[in-house]
Write an enzyme that holds these catalytic residues in place. Structure first.
Site, PDB file in Angstrom:
ATOM      1  CE  LYS A  59      -7.432  21.268  78.005  1.00 50.44           C
ATOM      2  NZ  LYS A  59      -8.692  20.561  77.940  1.00 50.44           N
ATOM      3  CG  ASP A  95     -11.953  21.948  78.306  1.00 54.41           C
ATOM      4  OD1 ASP A  95     -12.248  21.834  77.100  1.00 54.41           O
ATOM      5  OD2 ASP A  95     -10.798  21.816  78.754  1.00 54.41           O
TER       6      ASP A  95
HETATM    7  P1  NAP Z   1      -4.027  16.692  82.009  1.00 51.45           P
HETATM    8  O1  NAP Z   1      -4.289  18.036  82.571  1.00 51.45           O
HETATM    9  O2  NAP Z   1      -2.619  16.355  81.634  1.00 51.45           O
HETATM   10  O3  NAP Z   1      -4.554  15.609  83.078  1.00 51.45           O
HETATM   11  C1  NAP Z   1      -4.373  14.241  82.818  1.00 51.45           C
HETATM   12  C2  NAP Z   1      -5.056  13.413  83.900  1.00 51.45           C
HETATM   13  O4  NAP Z   1      -4.905  12.047  83.557  1.00 51.45           O
HETATM   14  C3  NAP Z   1      -4.473  13.577  85.300  1.00 51.45           C
HETATM   15  O5  NAP Z   1      -5.494  13.347  86.231  1.00 51.45           O
HETATM   16  C4  NAP Z   1      -3.433  12.446  85.326  1.00 51.45           C
HETATM   17  O6  NAP Z   1      -3.175  11.957  86.647  1.00 51.45           O
HETATM   18  C5  NAP Z   1      -4.160  11.381  84.579  1.00 51.45           C
HETATM   19  N1  NAP Z   1      -3.278  10.401  83.943  1.00 51.45           N
HETATM   20  C6  NAP Z   1      -2.441  10.587  82.904  1.00 51.45           C
HETATM   21  N2  NAP Z   1      -1.835   9.430  82.551  1.00 51.45           N
HETATM   22  C7  NAP Z   1      -2.299   8.488  83.415  1.00 51.45           C
HETATM   23  C8  NAP Z   1      -2.036   7.088  83.594  1.00 51.45           C
HETATM   24  N3  NAP Z   1      -1.170   6.435  82.803  1.00 51.45           N
HETATM   25  N4  NAP Z   1      -2.696   6.422  84.588  1.00 51.45           N
HETATM   26  C9  NAP Z   1      -3.571   7.076  85.395  1.00 51.45           C
HETATM   27  N5  NAP Z   1      -3.861   8.406  85.272  1.00 51.45           N
HETATM   28  C10 NAP Z   1      -3.220   9.098  84.303  1.00 51.45           C
HETATM   29  O7  NAP Z   1      -4.902  16.421  80.700  1.00 51.45           O
HETATM   30  P2  NAP Z   1      -6.328  17.083  80.316  1.00 51.45           P
HETATM   31  O8  NAP Z   1      -6.111  18.315  79.540  1.00 51.45           O
HETATM   32  O9  NAP Z   1      -7.151  17.114  81.540  1.00 51.45           O
HETATM   33  O10 NAP Z   1      -6.911  15.999  79.261  1.00 51.45           O
HETATM   34  C11 NAP Z   1      -7.314  14.729  79.697  1.00 51.45           C
HETATM   35  C12 NAP Z   1      -8.082  14.006  78.591  1.00 51.45           C
HETATM   36  O11 NAP Z   1      -9.314  14.656  78.323  1.00 51.45           O
HETATM   37  C13 NAP Z   1      -7.347  13.875  77.272  1.00 51.45           C
HETATM   38  O12 NAP Z   1      -7.610  12.613  76.740  1.00 51.45           O
HETATM   39  C14 NAP Z   1      -8.016  14.946  76.419  1.00 51.45           C
HETATM   40  O13 NAP Z   1      -7.958  14.661  75.037  1.00 51.45           O
HETATM   41  C15 NAP Z   1      -9.450  14.856  76.924  1.00 51.45           C
HETATM   42  N6  NAP Z   1     -10.203  16.122  76.707  1.00 51.45           N
HETATM   43  C16 NAP Z   1     -11.240  16.109  75.812  1.00 51.45           C
HETATM   44  C17 NAP Z   1     -11.972  17.269  75.609  1.00 51.45           C
HETATM   45  C18 NAP Z   1     -13.124  17.289  74.642  1.00 51.45           C
HETATM   46  O14 NAP Z   1     -13.511  18.362  74.214  1.00 51.45           O
HETATM   47  N7  NAP Z   1     -13.713  16.156  74.324  1.00 51.45           N
HETATM   48  C19 NAP Z   1     -11.640  18.448  76.293  1.00 51.45           C
HETATM   49  C20 NAP Z   1     -10.586  18.400  77.194  1.00 51.45           C
HETATM   50  C21 NAP Z   1      -9.864  17.229  77.395  1.00 51.45           C
HETATM   51  P3  NAP Z   1      -1.969  12.557  87.556  1.00 51.45           P
HETATM   52  O15 NAP Z   1      -2.540  13.757  88.238  1.00 51.45           O
HETATM   53  O16 NAP Z   1      -1.662  11.445  88.477  1.00 51.45           O
HETATM   54  O17 NAP Z   1      -0.848  12.870  86.608  1.00 51.45           O
END
Ligand code: NAP
Length: 280
Positions: A59, A95
């Site tokens: 994103k 979002d």
């Molecule tokens: P992203 O941009 O890749 O961000 C991931 C986040 O999670 C970052 O803050 C990252 O921390 C952290 N993270 C990843 N692995 C980790 C671990 N092992 N331990 C601790 N922190 C960790 O991803 P995103 O697009 O924001 O999506 C995040 C989640 O939200 C996903 O599960 C996605 O499916 C969900 N989501 C759902 C919806 C919905 O409509 N329901 C919409 C959007 C997203 P760092 O900064 O330290 O890497």
């Protein structure tokens, strides 16, 4: 496009919507690894694809690859929806509004005046934090594994809004200290997402108690282990399905100019998640 993307209910949801609208389109999941994102974005433009959704982890990384950004996405610095522009993809973020819609309906509460703790500072966290600040949240604390990302997001928010904004480490001791001043916790970390359903964010179980509201953006599985624990302790909880449907409906409206059949989309996503409409 996502990495991984096989868990996504979006194809089932959008294809049911296109069918019911009589709209000649098909929505396909593309697993795209981070180094291949530039080729994938350029390739879909060249192939005249009608639109794109981006999910974890693309994103923010996609932003420099775009021809333009909608004003709200420019502020946030992350996008989940691409629309064809004159000379290239234009990025939007649905979002944030999707989460606010889901919170209002699911919790029957206004975010205005509430104090939020957001776990994460990635693309979804950015969108949700800006939407909460815009909706009048009283305070937002961001707790992230990489502290500089939470600090950067906090600084961006502070430059736009006057509510209380803070960054915190993502560790149990810090969260324990913050919890008494929080009305709602929102997990945006992928910990607990299919297939690693036993994972859980580093939240001390004793902070999950009423009147705390606990939200998880993950919709597969629903509920996550975090939400199961919170509900067992008596908290009100919200899983990610309503947000998925709301953000998807807004994306579909951007691509087609039509009114999205949100009820049908919700049913299609629900069928997919319960295994009734798994992708072939
Ligand atoms: P992203 O941009 O890749 O961000 C991931 C986040 O999670 C970052 O803050 C990252 O921390 C952290 N993270 C990843 N692995 C980790 C671990 N092992 N331990 C601790 N922190 C960790 O991803 P995103 O697009 O924001 O999506 C995040 C989640 O939200 C996903 O599960 C996605 O499916 C969900 N989501 C759902 C919806 C919905 O409509 N329901 C919409 C959007 C997203 P760092 O900064 O330290 O890497």
């Amino acid at each position: 496009m996502g990495w991984p993307v096989s868990h996504s209910a979006s194809p089932a949801m959008h294809n049911r919507a296109f069918e019911s609208l009589g709209y000649n389109a098909v929505y396909l999941p593309f697993p795209v690894s981070p180094p291949e994102l530039p080729q994938a974005i350029a390739g879909l433009w060249a192939l005249n694809a009608g639109g794109v959704n981006l999910t974890i982890p693309h994103k923010e990384a996609v932003v420099p690859l775009l021809a333009g950004l909608a004003p709200s996405a420019e502020l946030i610095g992350s996008v989940n929806t691409l629309v064809r522009g004159e000379s290239g993809w234009v990025g939007h973020s649905t979002d944030g509004p999707g989460f606010i819609q889901a919170f209002r309906t699911g919790m029957e509460e206004e975010p205005a005046g509430l104090r939020f703790l957001i776990l994460g500072a990635g693309g979804a966290a950015r969108a949700v934090a800006f939407a909460l600040a815009q909706s009048g949240a009283a305070a937002i604390t961001l707790a992230n594994r990489s502290p500089e990302r939470a600090q950067d997001l906090a600084a961006r928010l502070k430059s736009c809004y006057s509510c209380g904004i803070a960054a915190s480490p993502l560790d149990p001791a810090a969260l324990r200290g913050i919890a008494p001043g929080v009305d709602a916790l929102i997990n945006t970390l992928p910990l607990g997402m299919h297939p690693r359903v036993e994972e859980i964010p580093p939240v001390p179980v004793e902070i999950l108690k009423p009147p705390l509201i606990v939200c998880d953006l993950i919709y597969n599985p629903r509920p996550t282990r975090l939400l199961r624990m919170a509900a067992a302790n008596g908290c009100r909880t919200l899983d990610g399905l309503a947000m998925l449907v709301a953000q998807g409906a807004l994306s579909l409206e951007l691509w087609t100019g039509l009114t999205a059949p949100a009820g049908l989309m919700r049913a299609a996503a629900g069928d997919f998640l319960s295994g009734a409409a798994a992708p072939k």
